[in-house]
Design a protein around this motif. Sequence first.
Motif, PDB file in Angstrom:
ATOM      1  N   ARG A   9       0.931  -1.835  -0.183  1.00 40.29           N
ATOM      2  CA  ARG A   9       0.059   0.176   0.029  1.00 40.29           C
ATOM      3  C   ARG A   9       0.986   1.052  -0.044  1.00 40.29           C
ATOM      4  O   ARG A   9       0.426   2.522  -0.804  1.00 40.29           O
ATOM      5  N   GLN A  10       2.280   1.257   0.905  1.00 36.66           N
ATOM      6  CA  GLN A  10       2.658   2.426   1.109  1.00 36.66           C
ATOM      7  C   GLN A  10       3.752   2.587  -1.183  1.00 36.66           C
ATOM      8  O   GLN A  10       2.906   3.828  -1.102  1.00 36.66           O
ATOM      9  N   ILE A  11       3.301   1.397  -1.082  1.00 41.52           N
ATOM     10  CA  ILE A  11       4.498   1.353  -2.101  1.00 41.52           C
ATOM     11  C   ILE A  11       2.940   2.373  -3.509  1.00 41.52           C
ATOM     12  O   ILE A  11       3.316   3.719  -4.813  1.00 41.52           O
ATOM     13  N   LEU A  12       2.305   1.684  -3.415  1.00 42.44           N
ATOM     14  CA  LEU A  12       0.782   2.044  -4.658  1.00 42.44           C
ATOM     15  C   LEU A  12       1.042   3.908  -4.555  1.00 42.44           C
ATOM     16  O   LEU A  12       0.622   4.376  -5.194  1.00 42.44           O
ATOM     17  N   LEU A  13       0.447   3.944  -2.779  1.00 46.29           N
ATOM     18  CA  LEU A  13       0.732   5.498  -2.368  1.00 46.29           C
ATOM     19  C   LEU A  13       1.433   6.099  -3.042  1.00 46.29           C
ATOM     20  O   LEU A  13       1.587   7.951  -2.458  1.00 46.29           O
ATOM     21  N   ARG A  14       3.179   5.776  -3.363  1.00 39.74           N
ATOM     22  CA  ARG A  14       4.370   6.887  -3.724  1.00 39.74           C
ATOM     23  C   ARG A  14       4.713   6.861  -2.099  1.00 39.74           C
ATOM     24  O   ARG A  14       5.710   7.978  -2.391  1.00 39.74           O
ATOM     25  N   ARG A  15       4.508   6.177  -0.806  1.00 39.67           N
ATOM     26  CA  ARG A  15       4.502   6.942  -0.028  1.00 39.67           C
ATOM     27  C   ARG A  15       6.369   6.394   0.092  1.00 39.67           C
ATOM     28  O   ARG A  15       7.330   6.648   0.933  1.00 39.67           O
ATOM     29  N   ALA A  16       6.078   5.170   0.193  1.00 39.33           N
ATOM     30  CA  ALA A  16       7.888   4.253  -0.354  1.00 39.33           C
ATOM     31  C   ALA A  16       8.384   4.334  -1.748  1.00 39.33           C
ATOM     32  O   ALA A  16       8.041   3.492  -2.768  1.00 39.33           O
ATOM     33  N   VAL A  17       9.723   4.305  -1.717  1.00 38.86           N
ATOM     34  CA  VAL A  17       9.854   3.511  -3.080  1.00 38.86           C
ATOM     35  C   VAL A  17      11.157   3.351  -2.977  1.00 38.86           C
ATOM     36  O   VAL A  17      11.515   3.021  -2.610  1.00 38.86           O
ATOM     37  N   SER A  18      11.651   3.221  -4.551  1.00 35.34           N
ATOM     38  CA  SER A  18      12.312   2.240  -4.945  1.00 35.34           C
ATOM     39  C   SER A  18      14.051   2.877  -3.678  1.00 35.34           C
ATOM     40  O   SER A  18      13.940   3.902  -4.009  1.00 35.34           O
ATOM     41  N   GLY A  19      14.779   2.286  -3.170  1.00 34.89           N
ATOM     42  CA  GLY A  19      15.822   2.502  -2.398  1.00 34.89           C
ATOM     43  C   GLY A  19      15.431   2.440  -0.989  1.00 34.89           C
ATOM     44  O   GLY A  19      16.338   3.380  -0.514  1.00 34.89           O
ATOM     45  N   ASP A  20      14.716   2.851  -0.784  1.00 30.91           N
ATOM     46  CA  ASP A  20      14.027   3.817   0.744  1.00 30.91           C
ATOM     47  C   ASP A  20      14.298   2.058   1.837  1.00 30.91           C
ATOM     48  O   ASP A  20      13.782   0.884   1.165  1.00 30.91           O
ATOM     49  N   LYS A  21      15.266   2.140   2.296  1.00 29.68           N
ATOM     50  CA  LYS A  21      15.674   0.865   3.425  1.00 29.68           C
ATOM     51  C   LYS A  21      14.336   0.874   4.194  1.00 29.68           C
ATOM     52  O   LYS A  21      13.292   2.016   5.682  1.00 29.68           O
ATOM     53  N   LEU A  22      13.985  -0.148   4.564  1.00 28.02           N
ATOM     54  CA  LEU A  22      13.321  -0.654   6.291  1.00 28.02           C
ATOM     55  C   LEU A  22      13.927  -1.099   7.256  1.00 28.02           C
ATOM     56  O   LEU A  22      15.059  -1.001   6.780  1.00 28.02           O
ATOM     57  N   PRO A  23      13.234  -0.422   8.108  1.00 27.94           N
ATOM     58  CA  PRO A  23      13.805  -1.015   9.237  1.00 27.94           C
ATOM     59  C   PRO A  23      14.168  -3.039   9.765  1.00 27.94           C
ATOM     60  O   PRO A  23      13.467  -3.759   9.013  1.00 27.94           O
ATOM     61  N   SER A  24      15.246  -2.877  10.673  1.00 22.57           N
ATOM     62  CA  SER A  24      15.793  -4.374  10.831  1.00 22.57           C
ATOM     63  C   SER A  24      14.249  -5.263  10.648  1.00 22.57           C
ATOM     64  O   SER A  24      13.351  -5.092  11.126  1.00 22.57           O
ATOM     65  N   ARG A  25      14.312  -6.547  10.852  1.00 23.40           N
ATOM     66  CA  ARG A  25      13.823  -7.696  11.037  1.00 23.40           C
ATOM     67  C   ARG A  25      13.661  -7.767  12.541  1.00 23.40           C
ATOM     68  O   ARG A  25      12.377  -7.278  13.148  1.00 23.40           O
ATOM     69  N   ARG A  26      14.863  -6.809  13.385  1.00 20.35           N
ATOM     70  CA  ARG A  26      13.962  -6.509  15.072  1.00 20.35           C
ATOM     71  C   ARG A  26      13.796  -5.889  15.504  1.00 20.35           C
ATOM     72  O   ARG A  26      13.114  -5.978  16.173  1.00 20.35           O
ATOM     73  N   GLU A  27      13.827  -4.517  14.821  1.00 24.26           N
ATOM     74  CA  GLU A  27      12.954  -3.480  15.008  1.00 24.26           C
ATOM     75  C   GLU A  27      11.684  -3.965  14.806  1.00 24.26           C
ATOM     76  O   GLU A  27      11.185  -3.406  15.674  1.00 24.26           O
ATOM     77  N   ILE A  28      11.507  -4.384  13.403  1.00 28.29           N
ATOM     78  CA  ILE A  28       9.779  -4.558  13.234  1.00 28.29           C
ATOM     79  C   ILE A  28       8.900  -5.098  14.123  1.00 28.29           C
ATOM     80  O   ILE A  28       7.782  -5.012  14.799  1.00 28.29           O
ATOM     81  N   ALA A  29      10.123  -5.867  14.648  1.00 24.43           N
ATOM     82  CA  ALA A  29       9.728  -7.078  15.783  1.00 24.43           C
ATOM     83  C   ALA A  29       9.361  -6.362  17.177  1.00 24.43           C
ATOM     84  O   ALA A  29       7.516  -6.580  17.756  1.00 24.43           O
ATOM     85  N   ALA A  30       9.766  -5.746  17.519  1.00 25.93           N
ATOM     86  CA  ALA A  30       9.675  -5.234  18.863  1.00 25.93           C
ATOM     87  C   ALA A  30       8.714  -3.584  18.271  1.00 25.93           C
ATOM     88  O   ALA A  30       8.090  -4.032  19.417  1.00 25.93           O
ATOM     89  N   GLN A  31       8.798  -3.089  17.374  1.00 29.76           N
ATOM     90  CA  GLN A  31       7.786  -2.013  17.353  1.00 29.76           C
ATOM     91  C   GLN A  31       6.267  -2.633  17.376  1.00 29.76           C
ATOM     92  O   GLN A  31       5.575  -1.644  17.962  1.00 29.76           O
ATOM     93  N   LEU A  32       6.454  -3.947  16.873  1.00 27.15           N
ATOM     94  CA  LEU A  32       5.085  -4.095  16.481  1.00 27.15           C
ATOM     95  C   LEU A  32       4.818  -5.390  17.380  1.00 27.15           C
ATOM     96  O   LEU A  32       3.310  -5.784  17.913  1.00 27.15           O
ATOM     97  N   SER A  33       5.184  -5.497  18.292  1.00 29.02           N
ATOM     98  CA  SER A  33       5.330  -6.234  19.393  1.00 29.02           C
ATOM     99  C   SER A  33       4.989  -7.843  18.854  1.00 29.02           C
ATOM    100  O   SER A  33       4.316  -8.472  19.415  1.00 29.02           O
TER     101      SER A  33
END
Length: 107
Positions: A9-33
Amino acid sequence: MQAALYVKRQILLRRAVSGDKLPSRREIAAQLSINPNTVQKAFKLMEDEGYVRTSSTLGSVIYVDENILRQIEDELTRELVKSFIDSAKEVNLSFKTVVELISKHWE
């Protein structure tokens, strides 16, 4: 699936584009519990579908070309329309009524 859908959805809305770095797996797991294994599965799905690439030096980044963007747009549009139609059928709306409602609310 939800994490992958969110990124699409973020890609479709152009809020995420090629080259954007994603948080690490560990960071996402912690943020989302959530369990890190769940995050790993989401990254695997995104990598398999081609819109996330991971390297040992750069981490995970968004990768979108015209073909991938078109695929994401088609998939999300189909799902949106199918969900709407299923909901309309569930409450016994006629095709004619649905078309009239769409026409009325389009503008």
